[in-house]
Motif scaffolding. Structure first.
Motif, PDB file in Angstrom:
ATOM      1  N   SER A  58      -3.007  -4.516   3.795  1.00  0.00           N
ATOM      2  CA  SER A  58      -1.981  -3.578   4.253  1.00  0.00           C
ATOM      3  C   SER A  58      -2.404  -2.880   5.540  1.00  0.00           C
ATOM      4  O   SER A  58      -1.574  -2.599   6.413  1.00  0.00           O
ATOM      5  CB  SER A  58      -1.668  -2.545   3.166  1.00  0.00           C
ATOM      6  OG  SER A  58      -2.762  -1.678   2.942  1.00  0.00           O
ATOM      7  N   ALA A  94       0.936  -5.832  -0.371  1.00  0.00           N
ATOM      8  CA  ALA A  94       0.340  -5.318   0.856  1.00  0.00           C
ATOM      9  C   ALA A  94       1.396  -4.857   1.847  1.00  0.00           C
ATOM     10  O   ALA A  94       1.239  -3.821   2.512  1.00  0.00           O
ATOM     11  CB  ALA A  94      -0.548  -6.383   1.494  1.00  0.00           C
ATOM     12  N   LYS A  97       2.727  -1.545   0.855  1.00  0.00           N
ATOM     13  CA  LYS A  97       1.790  -0.453   1.123  1.00  0.00           C
ATOM     14  C   LYS A  97       1.676  -0.142   2.615  1.00  0.00           C
ATOM     15  O   LYS A  97       1.224   0.940   2.990  1.00  0.00           O
ATOM     16  CB  LYS A  97       0.399  -0.808   0.580  1.00  0.00           C
ATOM     17  CG  LYS A  97       0.300  -0.899  -0.934  1.00  0.00           C
ATOM     18  CD  LYS A  97      -1.095  -1.335  -1.362  1.00  0.00           C
ATOM     19  CE  LYS A  97      -1.208  -1.483  -2.865  1.00  0.00           C
ATOM     20  NZ  LYS A  97      -1.032  -0.191  -3.574  1.00  0.00           N
ATOM     21  N   SER A  98       2.087  -1.070   3.454  1.00  0.00           N
ATOM     22  CA  SER A  98       1.965  -0.895   4.903  1.00  0.00           C
ATOM     23  C   SER A  98       3.212  -0.211   5.459  1.00  0.00           C
ATOM     24  O   SER A  98       4.147   0.100   4.731  1.00  0.00           O
ATOM     25  CB  SER A  98       1.782  -2.262   5.577  1.00  0.00           C
ATOM     26  OG  SER A  98       3.005  -2.977   5.618  1.00  0.00           O
TER      27      SER A  98
END
Length: 220
Positions: A58, A94, A97-98
């Protein structure tokens, strides 16, 4: 626009990377071994990375506008089914979450439907790629298609992608017709596309945004 490309050294990933750099996108190319990348563009940032760590992945994805996943654990991988599911879920996690909230996943033709039935479930589907194709279908049906937090898109290649000699040398023509969950057939009743034109269709969609939270395909 900045693009993160996962699986940048693979058959499809390499073609997408070439198309992106031809259009002067800034690309973070992510793969297990980026030394395999032959593209000389200065717009490429190479990152060797194991995608099974979503927390660290991420951080690599942060700052990108779009993430393209051309992840494939390898058709000869005896654990392809489980490895694909683990990797695809890790990538999706990921991205969530980014701060890059748009994800384009390159799937497989087995996730298209004819008469309401998935191609991968047909009795004539090639046994040698069934394990991988069934994993792609499972991931799309049970995970990606139910996601409500990402601007996701799921691209399914044509049934014949550079499989026949008359398409292997076709290269990049820029020609394609979009479709949704069913194959696009030509006048000869074939669903086919070169990998170079697949890349054109995918990168065009980055700019057009026609299939947000949808499945789509392209063929001649």
């Amino acid at each position: 626009m900045k693009i993160a490309l996962i699986g940048a050294t693979g058959y499809v990933g390499s073609a997408i990377l070439n198309e992106l750099t031809q259009r002067n996108y800034e690309v973070t190319a992510i793969a297990r071994n980026t030394s395999k990348i032959k593209n000389p563009s200065k717009n490429i940032t190479k990152r060797n990375f194991n995608i099974f760590n979503p927390e660290e992945l991420s951080e690599i994805l942060n700052g990108n506008d779009v993430v393209i996943s051309a992840y494939n654990p390898g058709w000869t991988n005896p654990n392809i089914h489980d490895d694909y599911l683990k990797g695809a879920k890790s990538i999706q996690n990921a991205v969530e979450k980014s701060n890059a909230k748009r994800l384009i996943v390159i799937g497989g033709a087995g996730t298209m439907k004819i008469d309401g039935k998935y191609l991968v479930d047909s009795p004539n589907f090639p046994k040698e790629i069934f394990e991988g194709a069934s994993a792609v279908k499972k991931y799309f049906v049970e995970n990606l298609s139910k996601n409500e937090s990402l601007d996701w898109e799921f691209f399914t290649p044509a049934i014949e992608m550079n499989m026949f000699s008359d398409d292997k040398d076709r290269g990049r023509t820029g020609a394609y017709r979009y479709g949704n969950e069913s194959p696009v057939f030509d006048a000869e009743g074939r669903s086919r596309h070169s990998v170079e034109d697949l890349a054109v269709a995918v990168v065009d969609e980055i700019e057009k945004k026609q299939f947000l939270r949808k499945q789509f395909t392209a063929a001649y």
